[in-house]
Write a protein that holds these residues in place. Structure first.
Motif, PDB file in Angstrom:
ATOM      1  N   ASP A 126      -2.285 -35.231  -0.322  1.00 24.83           N
ATOM      2  CA  ASP A 126      -2.151 -33.960   0.395  1.00 24.83           C
ATOM      3  C   ASP A 126      -0.708 -33.521   0.604  1.00 24.83           C
ATOM      4  N   ASP A 127       0.189 -34.467   0.870  1.00 25.89           N
ATOM      5  CA  ASP A 127       1.549 -34.106   1.243  1.00 25.89           C
ATOM      6  C   ASP A 127       2.571 -34.290   0.131  1.00 25.89           C
ATOM      7  N   THR A 131       2.873 -31.086  -3.587  1.00 21.03           N
ATOM      8  CA  THR A 131       4.138 -30.354  -3.448  1.00 21.03           C
ATOM      9  C   THR A 131       5.023 -30.436  -4.690  1.00 21.03           C
ATOM     10  N   PRO A 133       5.692 -28.809  -7.807  1.00 21.37           N
ATOM     11  CA  PRO A 133       5.283 -27.555  -8.447  1.00 21.37           C
ATOM     12  C   PRO A 133       4.990 -27.672  -9.938  1.00 21.37           C
TER      13      PRO A 133
END
Length: 173
Positions: A126-127, A131, A133
């Motif tokens: 999730d974190d 993230t 890209p």
């Protein structure tokens, strides 16, 4: 004579092809421990299923004591996750994390480690992965799971050949 040589050549070719044809791939586990672990997991799963009979569809926290993960999930789903995912991924049976005479017990350290690992996997998915890209896009949502690191081993990072008695394992004195 020519027919005899042709027949002998054909027979030799057929025998050679049969000899060179690979045997069917065995569906049996390459790890001899897996058969006994699967039987052990099945034994404990059956025992728990019998104990929760009639309550399988209830939320896990209403059926089991000491549920900290999977609240709201049906009790029967927890058994499937434990038997078919976590235990197999770690190459262990229920008794690795649980006291099988007191399932709610916290006496085994690996019980707490498993919970911490679930939190870690969630954080990575999730974190962290979400993230990156260039890696995570709308079409591609990379995820990891227990098997990403464990690969059938209770302690990640240890090659399969290091298993006790496995190929390449150090000799016991």
């Amino acid at each position: 004579m020519k027919k005899w040589i042709t027949a002998l050549f054909a027979l030799t070719a057929i025998v050679s092809l049969v000899a060179l044809t690979p045997s069917p791939v065995s569906t049996k586990s390459a790890d001899p421990r897996e058969d006994s672990l699967a039987a052990d997991r099945a034994k404990y799963t059956k025992m728990v299923k019998e104990a929760i009979a009639g309550k399988e569809k209830l939320p896990a926290e209403q059926v089991f004591k000491n549920i900290k993960l999977f609240k709201g999930q049906p009790a029967e789903a927890i058994l499937g996750i434990m038997e078919n995912r976590w235990s197999k991924t770690l190459g262990v049976s229920c008794s690795h994390c649980h006291n099988v005479n007191d399932w709610a017990s916290e006496e085994k350290h690996d019980h707490a480690i498993a919970r911490d690992m679930v939190a870690m996997v969630g954080k990575i998915n999730d974190d962290l992965l979400a993230t990156i890209p260039a890696y995570a896009t709308k079409e591609r949502k990379p995820r990891i799971g227990c098997s990403t690191c464990h690969r059938g081993e209770s302690h990640p990072g240890r090659p399969n050949t290091a298993r006790a008695g496995g190929p390449g394992a150090p000799a016991r004195n």
